[in-house]
Design a protein around this motif. Structure first.
Motif, PDB file in Angstrom:
ATOM      1  N   LEU A  56      11.774   0.045  -3.283  1.00  0.00           N
ATOM      2  CA  LEU A  56      10.489  -0.634  -3.149  1.00  0.00           C
ATOM      3  C   LEU A  56      10.628  -2.111  -3.481  1.00  0.00           C
ATOM      4  O   LEU A  56      11.450  -2.483  -4.319  1.00  0.00           O
ATOM      5  N   ASN A  57       9.805  -2.949  -2.857  1.00  0.00           N
ATOM      6  CA  ASN A  57       9.547  -4.292  -3.354  1.00  0.00           C
ATOM      7  C   ASN A  57       8.300  -4.177  -4.214  1.00  0.00           C
ATOM      8  O   ASN A  57       7.271  -3.667  -3.758  1.00  0.00           O
ATOM      9  N   ILE A  58       8.397  -4.630  -5.453  1.00  0.00           N
ATOM     10  CA  ILE A  58       7.270  -4.540  -6.385  1.00  0.00           C
ATOM     11  C   ILE A  58       6.960  -5.933  -6.916  1.00  0.00           C
ATOM     12  O   ILE A  58       7.869  -6.734  -7.146  1.00  0.00           O
ATOM     13  N   ALA A  59       5.685  -6.205  -7.126  1.00  0.00           N
ATOM     14  CA  ALA A  59       5.248  -7.420  -7.802  1.00  0.00           C
ATOM     15  C   ALA A  59       4.239  -7.006  -8.871  1.00  0.00           C
ATOM     16  O   ALA A  59       3.408  -6.122  -8.638  1.00  0.00           O
ATOM     17  N   LEU A  60       4.341  -7.638 -10.035  1.00  0.00           N
ATOM     18  CA  LEU A  60       3.469  -7.314 -11.169  1.00  0.00           C
ATOM     19  C   LEU A  60       2.859  -8.583 -11.736  1.00  0.00           C
ATOM     20  O   LEU A  60       3.524  -9.617 -11.823  1.00  0.00           O
ATOM     21  N   ALA A  61       1.599  -8.473 -12.152  1.00  0.00           N
ATOM     22  CA  ALA A  61       0.906  -9.597 -12.781  1.00  0.00           C
ATOM     23  C   ALA A  61      -0.200  -9.049 -13.661  1.00  0.00           C
ATOM     24  O   ALA A  61      -0.740  -7.965 -13.400  1.00  0.00           O
ATOM     25  N   PHE A  62      -0.540  -9.791 -14.673  1.00  0.00           N
ATOM     26  CA  PHE A  62      -1.695  -9.452 -15.498  1.00  0.00           C
ATOM     27  C   PHE A  62      -2.841 -10.395 -15.178  1.00  0.00           C
ATOM     28  O   PHE A  62      -2.638 -11.591 -14.943  1.00  0.00           O
ATOM     29  N   VAL A  63      -4.048  -9.863 -15.178  1.00  0.00           N
ATOM     30  CA  VAL A  63      -5.280 -10.630 -15.175  1.00  0.00           C
ATOM     31  C   VAL A  63      -6.025 -10.135 -16.406  1.00  0.00           C
ATOM     32  O   VAL A  63      -6.499  -8.990 -16.425  1.00  0.00           O
ATOM     33  N   GLY A  64      -6.066 -10.956 -17.446  1.00  0.00           N
ATOM     34  CA  GLY A  64      -6.581 -10.477 -18.721  1.00  0.00           C
ATOM     35  C   GLY A  64      -5.697  -9.345 -19.210  1.00  0.00           C
ATOM     36  O   GLY A  64      -4.477  -9.463 -19.246  1.00  0.00           O
ATOM     37  N   GLU A  65      -6.304  -8.226 -19.549  1.00  0.00           N
ATOM     38  CA  GLU A  65      -5.557  -7.065 -20.037  1.00  0.00           C
ATOM     39  C   GLU A  65      -5.192  -6.092 -18.924  1.00  0.00           C
ATOM     40  O   GLU A  65      -4.557  -5.070 -19.179  1.00  0.00           O
ATOM     41  N   THR A  66      -5.600  -6.383 -17.705  1.00  0.00           N
ATOM     42  CA  THR A  66      -5.343  -5.476 -16.583  1.00  0.00           C
ATOM     43  C   THR A  66      -4.109  -5.917 -15.814  1.00  0.00           C
ATOM     44  O   THR A  66      -4.007  -7.067 -15.390  1.00  0.00           O
ATOM     45  N   GLN A  67      -3.200  -4.978 -15.633  1.00  0.00           N
ATOM     46  CA  GLN A  67      -2.006  -5.251 -14.847  1.00  0.00           C
ATOM     47  C   GLN A  67      -2.275  -4.889 -13.388  1.00  0.00           C
ATOM     48  O   GLN A  67      -2.878  -3.862 -13.102  1.00  0.00           O
ATOM     49  N   LEU A  68      -1.855  -5.752 -12.495  1.00  0.00           N
ATOM     50  CA  LEU A  68      -1.903  -5.473 -11.065  1.00  0.00           C
ATOM     51  C   LEU A  68      -0.489  -5.193 -10.587  1.00  0.00           C
ATOM     52  O   LEU A  68       0.462  -5.837 -11.042  1.00  0.00           O
ATOM     53  N   GLU A  69      -0.378  -4.240  -9.677  1.00  0.00           N
ATOM     54  CA  GLU A  69       0.922  -3.913  -9.092  1.00  0.00           C
ATOM     55  C   GLU A  69       0.779  -3.892  -7.582  1.00  0.00           C
ATOM     56  O   GLU A  69      -0.155  -3.307  -7.052  1.00  0.00           O
TER      57      GLU A  69
END
Length: 169
Positions: A56-69
């Protein structure tokens, strides 16, 4: 005395999306949702089920306390991700929420409880030294999967290094 299992809705950490093109998805999240900073994990291989793997190609980021994937399926046993996407054209589709489980014992209890209740477990794997995870299929009742994940201390430390996005007041 019976130990109570976790609710499937406790401790949500992450909202995950599948996409046909992770680079385009990142560009759209930046332009349309003010999420410009991402950690990229290109061509990562994960365990899917019973010794099978997918890339997989994965990207991760946080917005506040919520992680986006963001997840772009590439090859191998990736049907759980690929099946949510159209066969042609660009797309981003919601895929799962991830539940953070505090201890390995709670992780085992949650997994055993889901299996005993007949909830389909469709992914069951680990990232050695970092995390253990399994996905349960709630598409018939909720329209999505739930990932249940427990991180080792090293895995939690790694999450602290992920980009943080947010509004400064």
């Amino acid at each position: 005395m019976k130990t109570l299992s976790l609710s499937s809705f406790s401790g949500f950490l992450q909202i995950a999306y599948v996409t046909t093109d992770v680079d385009e998805a990142i560009a759209r999240f930046a332009a349309e949702h003010n999420v410009p900073a991402w950690a990229r994990l290109p061509g990562i291989e994960i365990e899917s089920m019973g010794g099978r793997h997918c890339k997989l190609n994965i990207a991760l980021a946080f917005v506040g306390e919520t992680q986006l994937e963001l997840i772009e399926p590439l090859s191998g046993d990736d049907r759980i991700y690929r099946d949510a996407l159209p066969q042609t054209g660009f797309a981003i589709r919601h895929h799962h929420f991830a539940q953070l489980i505090e201890s390995e014992a709670d992780f085992e209890t949650q997994r055993d409880d889901m299996a005993a209740r007949g909830v389909p477990i469709v992914i069951d794997g680990q990232s050695p030294g970092a995390a253990r995870y399994f996905y349960t299929d709630h598409r018939a009742t909720l329209g999505h999967y739930i990932e249940h994940i427990w991180y080792t201390p090293a895995g939690l430390a790694g999450m602290e290094q992920l980009p943080r996005n947010g509004v400064e007041l």
